[in-house]
Design a protein around this motif. Structure first.
Motif, PDB file in Angstrom:
ATOM      1  N   ALA A  99       0.815  -1.213   0.000  1.00  9.80           N
ATOM      2  CA  ALA A  99       0.000   0.000   0.000  1.00  9.80           C
ATOM      3  C   ALA A  99       0.850   1.266   0.000  1.00  9.80           C
ATOM      4  O   ALA A  99       0.498   2.266  -0.640  1.00  9.80           O
ATOM      5  CB  ALA A  99      -0.929  -0.021   1.216  1.00  9.80           C
ATOM      6  N   ALA A 100       1.991   1.236   0.704  1.00 11.30           N
ATOM      7  CA  ALA A 100       2.842   2.422   0.770  1.00 11.30           C
ATOM      8  C   ALA A 100       3.387   2.780  -0.611  1.00 11.30           C
ATOM      9  O   ALA A 100       3.413   3.955  -1.001  1.00 11.30           O
ATOM     10  CB  ALA A 100       3.986   2.189   1.748  1.00 11.30           C
ATOM     11  N   LEU A 101       3.829   1.779  -1.361  1.00  7.19           N
ATOM     12  CA  LEU A 101       4.344   2.026  -2.706  1.00  7.19           C
ATOM     13  C   LEU A 101       3.248   2.558  -3.620  1.00  7.19           C
ATOM     14  O   LEU A 101       3.471   3.476  -4.423  1.00  7.19           O
ATOM     15  CB  LEU A 101       4.941   0.743  -3.277  1.00  7.19           C
ATOM     16  CG  LEU A 101       6.316   0.349  -2.753  1.00  7.19           C
ATOM     17  CD1 LEU A 101       6.640  -1.095  -3.118  1.00  7.19           C
ATOM     18  CD2 LEU A 101       7.387   1.274  -3.297  1.00  7.19           C
ATOM     19  N   LEU A 102       2.061   1.996  -3.515  1.00  6.54           N
ATOM     20  CA  LEU A 102       0.944   2.476  -4.333  1.00  6.54           C
ATOM     21  C   LEU A 102       0.597   3.923  -3.989  1.00  6.54           C
ATOM     22  O   LEU A 102       0.293   4.730  -4.876  1.00  6.54           O
ATOM     23  CB  LEU A 102      -0.269   1.572  -4.131  1.00  6.54           C
ATOM     24  CG  LEU A 102      -0.161   0.155  -4.701  1.00  6.54           C
ATOM     25  CD1 LEU A 102      -1.341  -0.697  -4.236  1.00  6.54           C
ATOM     26  CD2 LEU A 102      -0.099   0.191  -6.227  1.00  6.54           C
ATOM     27  N   GLU A 103       0.695   4.261  -2.703  1.00  5.30           N
ATOM     28  CA  GLU A 103       0.386   5.625  -2.269  1.00  5.30           C
ATOM     29  C   GLU A 103       1.415   6.617  -2.803  1.00  5.30           C
ATOM     30  O   GLU A 103       1.060   7.693  -3.311  1.00  5.30           O
ATOM     31  CB  GLU A 103       0.333   5.672  -0.745  1.00  5.30           C
ATOM     32  CG  GLU A 103      -0.051   7.035  -0.189  1.00  5.30           C
ATOM     33  CD  GLU A 103      -0.100   7.046   1.332  1.00  5.30           C
ATOM     34  OE1 GLU A 103      -0.097   8.139   1.916  1.00  5.30           O
ATOM     35  OE2 GLU A 103      -0.138   5.945   1.936  1.00  5.30           O
ATOM     36  N   TYR A 104       2.721   6.246  -2.726  1.00  3.35           N
ATOM     37  CA  TYR A 104       3.773   7.120  -3.264  1.00  3.35           C
ATOM     38  C   TYR A 104       3.622   7.273  -4.776  1.00  3.35           C
ATOM     39  O   TYR A 104       3.806   8.359  -5.323  1.00  3.35           O
ATOM     40  CB  TYR A 104       5.150   6.560  -2.928  1.00  3.35           C
ATOM     41  CG  TYR A 104       5.729   7.055  -1.623  1.00  3.35           C
ATOM     42  CD1 TYR A 104       6.305   8.317  -1.537  1.00  3.35           C
ATOM     43  CD2 TYR A 104       5.710   6.259  -0.481  1.00  3.35           C
ATOM     44  CE1 TYR A 104       6.846   8.774  -0.339  1.00  3.35           C
ATOM     45  CE2 TYR A 104       6.239   6.706   0.724  1.00  3.35           C
ATOM     46  CZ  TYR A 104       6.806   7.964   0.789  1.00  3.35           C
ATOM     47  OH  TYR A 104       7.335   8.413   1.982  1.00  3.35           O
ATOM     48  N   ALA A 105       3.314   6.187  -5.459  1.00  2.00           N
ATOM     49  CA  ALA A 105       3.170   6.242  -6.909  1.00  2.00           C
ATOM     50  C   ALA A 105       2.019   7.158  -7.309  1.00  2.00           C
ATOM     51  O   ALA A 105       2.131   7.956  -8.249  1.00  2.00           O
ATOM     52  CB  ALA A 105       2.934   4.837  -7.465  1.00  2.00           C
ATOM     53  N   GLU A 106       0.910   7.080  -6.562  1.00  2.00           N
ATOM     54  CA  GLU A 106      -0.232   7.937  -6.867  1.00  2.00           C
ATOM     55  C   GLU A 106       0.090   9.395  -6.590  1.00  2.00           C
ATOM     56  O   GLU A 106      -0.274  10.286  -7.362  1.00  2.00           O
ATOM     57  CB  GLU A 106      -1.434   7.490  -6.034  1.00  2.00           C
ATOM     58  CG  GLU A 106      -2.700   8.295  -6.316  1.00  2.00           C
ATOM     59  CD  GLU A 106      -3.877   7.824  -5.483  1.00  2.00           C
ATOM     60  OE1 GLU A 106      -4.949   8.442  -5.585  1.00  2.00           O
ATOM     61  OE2 GLU A 106      -3.714   6.843  -4.729  1.00  2.00           O
ATOM     62  N   GLY A 107       0.815   9.648  -5.489  1.00  2.00           N
ATOM     63  CA  GLY A 107       1.149  11.021  -5.134  1.00  2.00           C
ATOM     64  C   GLY A 107       2.104  11.682  -6.109  1.00  2.00           C
ATOM     65  O   GLY A 107       2.058  12.902  -6.308  1.00  2.00           O
ATOM     66  N   THR A 108       3.000  10.904  -6.702  1.00  2.00           N
ATOM     67  CA  THR A 108       3.989  11.454  -7.647  1.00  2.00           C
ATOM     68  C   THR A 108       3.620  11.192  -9.105  1.00  2.00           C
ATOM     69  O   THR A 108       4.389  11.537 -10.000  1.00  2.00           O
ATOM     70  CB  THR A 108       5.372  10.842  -7.370  1.00  2.00           C
ATOM     71  OG1 THR A 108       5.294   9.411  -7.486  1.00  2.00           O
ATOM     72  CG2 THR A 108       5.869  11.219  -5.979  1.00  2.00           C
ATOM     73  N   GLN A 109       2.457  10.577  -9.328  1.00  2.00           N
ATOM     74  CA  GLN A 109       2.006  10.264 -10.696  1.00  2.00           C
ATOM     75  C   GLN A 109       3.032   9.399 -11.432  1.00  2.00           C
ATOM     76  O   GLN A 109       3.314   9.608 -12.615  1.00  2.00           O
ATOM     77  CB  GLN A 109       1.751  11.544 -11.481  1.00  2.00           C
ATOM     78  CG  GLN A 109       0.627  12.403 -10.917  1.00  2.00           C
ATOM     79  CD  GLN A 109      -0.726  11.682 -10.962  1.00  2.00           C
ATOM     80  OE1 GLN A 109      -1.177  11.275 -12.029  1.00  2.00           O
ATOM     81  NE2 GLN A 109      -1.337  11.506  -9.793  1.00  2.00           N
ATOM     82  N   THR A 110       3.603   8.418 -10.708  1.00  2.00           N
ATOM     83  CA  THR A 110       4.578   7.498 -11.305  1.00  2.00           C
ATOM     84  C   THR A 110       3.882   6.203 -11.696  1.00  2.00           C
ATOM     85  O   THR A 110       3.275   5.548 -10.836  1.00  2.00           O
ATOM     86  CB  THR A 110       5.715   7.186 -10.316  1.00  2.00           C
ATOM     87  OG1 THR A 110       6.359   8.404  -9.947  1.00  2.00           O
ATOM     88  CG2 THR A 110       6.739   6.247 -10.955  1.00  2.00           C
ATOM     89  N   PRO A 111       3.946   5.794 -12.949  1.00  2.00           N
ATOM     90  CA  PRO A 111       3.287   4.545 -13.363  1.00  2.00           C
ATOM     91  C   PRO A 111       3.948   3.324 -12.727  1.00  2.00           C
ATOM     92  O   PRO A 111       5.173   3.265 -12.608  1.00  2.00           O
ATOM     93  CB  PRO A 111       3.466   4.529 -14.887  1.00  2.00           C
ATOM     94  CG  PRO A 111       3.802   5.931 -15.262  1.00  2.00           C
ATOM     95  CD  PRO A 111       4.536   6.507 -14.087  1.00  2.00           C
ATOM     96  N   LEU A 112       3.134   2.361 -12.346  1.00  2.00           N
ATOM     97  CA  LEU A 112       3.618   1.076 -11.847  1.00  2.00           C
ATOM     98  C   LEU A 112       3.147  -0.017 -12.798  1.00  2.00           C
ATOM     99  O   LEU A 112       1.987  -0.009 -13.244  1.00  2.00           O
ATOM    100  CB  LEU A 112       3.088   0.795 -10.440  1.00  2.00           C
ATOM    101  CG  LEU A 112       3.448   1.771  -9.315  1.00  2.00           C
ATOM    102  CD1 LEU A 112       2.900   1.262  -7.992  1.00  2.00           C
ATOM    103  CD2 LEU A 112       4.953   1.983  -9.239  1.00  2.00           C
ATOM    104  N   LEU A 113       4.050  -0.948 -13.089  1.00  2.00           N
ATOM    105  CA  LEU A 113       3.708  -2.103 -13.921  1.00  2.00           C
ATOM    106  C   LEU A 113       4.220  -3.356 -13.255  1.00  2.00           C
ATOM    107  O   LEU A 113       5.065  -3.299 -12.351  1.00  2.00           O
ATOM    108  CB  LEU A 113       4.316  -1.977 -15.325  1.00  2.00           C
ATOM    109  CG  LEU A 113       3.827  -0.824 -16.181  1.00  2.00           C
ATOM    110  CD1 LEU A 113       4.887   0.270 -16.233  1.00  2.00           C
ATOM    111  CD2 LEU A 113       3.496  -1.281 -17.587  1.00  2.00           C
ATOM    112  N   ALA A 114       3.725  -4.507 -13.717  1.00  2.00           N
ATOM    113  CA  ALA A 114       4.154  -5.787 -13.166  1.00  2.00           C
ATOM    114  C   ALA A 114       4.306  -6.796 -14.286  1.00  2.00           C
ATOM    115  O   ALA A 114       3.680  -6.679 -15.342  1.00  2.00           O
ATOM    116  CB  ALA A 114       3.163  -6.291 -12.124  1.00  2.00           C
TER     117      ALA A 114
END
Length: 320
Positions: A99-114
């Motif tokens: 959840a912490a990584l998802l929160e940081y990604a949303e706050g900085t508008q950084t795309p996450l992929l898997a």
């Protein structure tokens, strides 16, 4: 053309089993930064906050490292990771971010992929793909053809006979890569790869005949999609005085620089009665021998020197 994260995923996503963990960005996400220092950084690699990559890969080892950090160190590491504005963070091995990584990604508008692939396999595939896709490119006027396994670029002034020579070489079993505007990319420090623009592929213009479709006329074996550049042959109509200036032992071998890479270059005189196709094949065979360490000119000079030493042995006084 690969110039954004979205175009990269569109072309490699299915092969590398990539899927979005966050919504796909609406605006293009550049893979290369505009600042000069960004052009020198690695585009893809494992999680690295000291020398950040544009595409950060988080695998099993990185995940274990993050979990082993205390709360403060974890927060500082994640903050540093997203503060460097990576193009994306990709989780390998089927890892699901917390959840912490998802929160940081949303706050900085950084795309996450898997991806379900392993981290090293994912890095190797992406690095190879990006090396070719983002390589420095240059278009050169000429005909690019494969002769005896060597990539040969035929250059010269308009109407000198480049296309006619290429057509004769094709009839002799060699393969064409591109006519008129071959495009070269520097894919390694000393390697140039030549390809043909999509709109020109398979076609060859011959004056008097017009546009020929080489694939349709000679079959699949007459065309080649890409080839490394090994030799440049410059077709030149030389007068008698210019011919006399060419060294009769070493020929006209020099070098031409394309995208910072030195490529062997031969000036080939064009004159009535000269069979240029045979001469090109001979030039390629000669260059192959040079690459293997044999030079006929040096061999000839050494042979003459040995013959002279046998015919004129040193006098007795000189041998003491």
């Amino acid at each position: 053309m690969i110039d954004s994260l979205q175009s990269l995923i569109a072309q490699t996503g299915s092969q590398l089993k990539l899927h979005w963990l966050t919504p796909e960005p609406r605006e293009p996400r550049p893979l290369q930064g505009e600042a000069p220092e960004h052009s020198r950084q690695s585009l893809i690699g494992s999680l690295n906050c000291i020398h950040p990559n544009r595409l950060q890969i988080v695998g099993q080892q990185e995940q274990a490292y993050l979990h082993a950090l205390g709360a403060t160190a974890f927060a500082e590491t994640i903050e540093k990771l997203f503060a460097d504005r990576p193009a994306a963070v990709i989780f390998s091995d089927g890892i699901e971010p917390g959840a912490a990584l998802l929160e940081y990604a949303e706050g900085t508008q950084t795309p996450l992929l898997a991806s379900t692939l392993g981290d090293q396999e994912l890095i190797n595939h992406l690095r190879y793909f990006l090396t070719h896709a983002l390589a420095e490119r240059k278009t050169v006027h000429g005909v690019f053809i494969e002769v005896l396994g060597m990539g040969v670029l035929l250059v010269g002034s308009p109407a000198v006979g480049k296309s006619e020579l290429a057509l004769e070489l094709i009839t002799r079993g060699h393969r064409i890569v591109a006519d008129d505007a071959p495009r070269f990319a520097r894919i390694a420090p000393e390697v140039l790869e030549g390809t043909c623009p999509e709109t020109l592929r398979d076609f060859l213009e011959v004056r008097g005949l017009g546009i020929l479709n080489i694939r349709a006329m000679f079959g699949e074996g007459a065309v080649l999609r890409s080839k490394t550049l090994n030799l440049i042959i410059d077709l030149q109509p030389l007068d008698h005085q210019q011919l006399e200036c060419i060294d009769r032992l070493t020929g006209s071998l020099t070098a031409a620089t394309i995208l910072g890479v030195a490529i062997p270059k031969i000036v080939m005189p064009v004159a009535p009665g000269r069979n240029l196709a045979i001469l090109v094949e001979a030039a390629v065979r000669h260059q192959i021998l040079r690459i293997r360490g044999y030079d006929a000119g040096v061999d000839f000079i050494d042979r003459q020197a040995r013959a002279i030493s046998i015919d004129r042995p040193d006098p007795p006084a000189a041998r003491r």
